[in-house]
Design a protein around this motif. Structure first.
Motif, PDB file in Angstrom:
ATOM      1  N   PHE A  55       4.570  19.364  -1.874  1.00  0.00           N
ATOM      2  CA  PHE A  55       4.955  18.505  -2.995  1.00  0.00           C
ATOM      3  C   PHE A  55       6.056  19.225  -3.764  1.00  0.00           C
ATOM      4  O   PHE A  55       5.882  19.613  -4.916  1.00  0.00           O
ATOM      5  CB  PHE A  55       3.752  18.215  -3.898  1.00  0.00           C
ATOM      6  N   ASP A  91       8.590  16.134   0.210  1.00  0.00           N
ATOM      7  CA  ASP A  91       8.305  15.314  -0.964  1.00  0.00           C
ATOM      8  C   ASP A  91       8.561  13.859  -0.587  1.00  0.00           C
ATOM      9  O   ASP A  91       9.473  13.559   0.187  1.00  0.00           O
ATOM     10  CB  ASP A  91       9.195  15.710  -2.144  1.00  0.00           C
ATOM     11  N   GLU A  92       7.749  12.955  -1.140  1.00  0.00           N
ATOM     12  CA  GLU A  92       7.929  11.543  -0.804  1.00  0.00           C
ATOM     13  C   GLU A  92       9.069  10.908  -1.582  1.00  0.00           C
ATOM     14  O   GLU A  92       9.511   9.801  -1.259  1.00  0.00           O
ATOM     15  CB  GLU A  92       6.639  10.778  -1.034  1.00  0.00           C
ATOM     16  N   ASP A 119       5.311  11.112   2.400  1.00  0.00           N
ATOM     17  CA  ASP A 119       3.977  11.576   2.025  1.00  0.00           C
ATOM     18  C   ASP A 119       3.530  12.629   3.036  1.00  0.00           C
ATOM     19  O   ASP A 119       3.495  12.371   4.250  1.00  0.00           O
ATOM     20  CB  ASP A 119       3.023  10.376   2.040  1.00  0.00           C
ATOM     21  N   PRO A 148      -0.174  18.962  -6.033  1.00  0.00           N
ATOM     22  CA  PRO A 148      -0.089  17.524  -6.328  1.00  0.00           C
ATOM     23  C   PRO A 148      -0.490  17.225  -7.769  1.00  0.00           C
ATOM     24  O   PRO A 148      -1.093  18.056  -8.446  1.00  0.00           O
ATOM     25  CB  PRO A 148      -1.097  16.921  -5.350  1.00  0.00           C
TER      26      PRO A 148
END
Length: 272
Positions: A55, A91-92, A119, A148
C-alpha cells in the motif's frame, strides 16, 4: 551515537496522502530503524534482498498542524545506507503510483524498482512475478511492509507471497481505528471483512467465548491474526510479535504493528 534519520521531505507540489497525525512519525521511524538493521545485517548473507510495499501511496504526507511533509514508507525504504537489491511498490491508486515513480526517478534513479497498479489482493501473481526466485545459487530474502487504512489485506494474500519464500512481514493492524468502530457490522454473519483478513470464517464461534470474558473485538482479532500467521511457519517472538501504538492526545489505542519472521535472527533485529 547513532544519527537519527531525517523523516522530512521537501514539498514538491506533487500529490500527497491526506495529512497524518503526530503518531505517524513513530511508525515511520520504527519502520526505518527495522529496515536499516535488517538491510545492514543481511547485506552480505543473501544474494538478493527485496523490499515489497503493498500500500505504497504516493511517497509522502503532510503532518497535521505543521508545515512539514513526512517521507512515506517507499521513500524511507529507499533512504537507507544499504539499499535493497529490488523494490516493489503496489497501490490501487494509479495517480499515486505515477507520482511515486516521478519522485523516485528524480531522487533514487539508480534503484531497481517495479510498480504494480491495483489491489494487492488481486495482484498477487503480478507482484510475485517481480520477486526473484530463490535457489541455492541465488538466495533471496524479502521484507514486506503492509500499511492499509483498514482490514483490507487478505490473509490468503500474505500466505501466497510467503509460500516457498523467505518473507519477513511488518504489518499495521488498524484494529482500534477500524474494528472498534465497526463491531456490529463485522460480527454480522453477512460481513466477510474479518473472514478474509483472517482467512477463516469460523472466528465468530470463538469470539462468543472471548466476548464473555469482557475482552474487546480488536484484541481478539489481533490474537487470531497472530495465530494464523504462526500457522505459516512464522516464529513467535519471546518479547511479542506486536507493538501497540496509542494516540498522543488522549492516550487511546490506535493500532498494532506486527512483525513476523521465519528465522529467530529476524526477531533479534526486531527487538533491537
Amino acid at each position: 551515537m547513532k544519527k537519527r534519520i531525517e523523516l522530512s521531505w521537501e514539498d514538491d507540489d506533487l500529490t500527497m496522502l491526506e495529512a497524518v497525525g503526530v503518531w505517524t512519525q513513530e511508525k515511520y521511524r520504527l519502520l526505518y530503524d527495522t529496515l536499516e538493521i535488517l538491510s545492514t545485517g543481511m547485506k552480505d548473507l543473501w544474494n538478493q534482498r527485496v523490499y515489497l510495499d503493498l500500500f505504497s501511496g504516493p511517497g509522502c504526507a503532510p503532518l497535521k498542524g505543521t508545515d512539514r511533509v513526512l517521507k512515506g514508507s517507499p521513500l524511507l525504504a529507499l533512504s537507507g545506507p544499504h539499499q535493497f537489491d529490488k523494490y516493489i511498490f503496489c497501490d490501487e491508486n494509479e495517480e499515486y503510483i505515477d507520482v511515486l515513480r516521478h519522485r523516485i526517478d528524480a531522487h533514487f534513479s539508480s534503484s531497481k524498482v517495479a510498480y504494480v497498479i491495483g489491489d494487492a489482493n488481486e495482484k498477487v501473481d503480478e507482484i510475485l512475478g517481480h520477486v526473484p526466485r530463490y535457489s541455492k545459487a541465488n538466495t533471496v530474502l524479502s521484507f514486506c511492509f503492509v500499511d492499509p487504512y483498514d482490514l483490507c489485506i487478505h490473509f490468503n494474500t500474505l500466505k501466497a507471497l510467503a509460500s516457498d519464500r523467505l518473507v519477513d512481514y511488518l504489518i499495521l493492524l488498524a484494529l482500534f481505528m477500524d474494528v472498534n468502530r465497526n463491531v456490529k457490522t463485522y460480527t454480522d454473519p453477512s460481513s466477510v471483512k474479518v473472514d478474509k483478513f483472517l482467512g477463516d470464517s469460523s472466528w465468530r464461534e470463538r469470539w462468543i467465548d472471548f466476548k464473555n470474558k469482557k475482552d474487546s473485538l480488536p484484541l481478539f482479532v489481533a490474537r487470531e491474526f497472530e495465530k494464523r500467521m504462526l500457522s505459516l511457519s512464522y516464529k513467535k517472538s519471546d518479547k511479542g510479535n506486536m507493538l501497540e501504538f496509542r494516540s498522543d492526545e488522549k492516550n487511546l489505542p490506535l493500532y498494532h504493528l506486527a512483525y513476523f519472521s521465519k528465522h529467530p535472527r529476524g526477531y533479534d533485529f526486531w527487538e533491537k
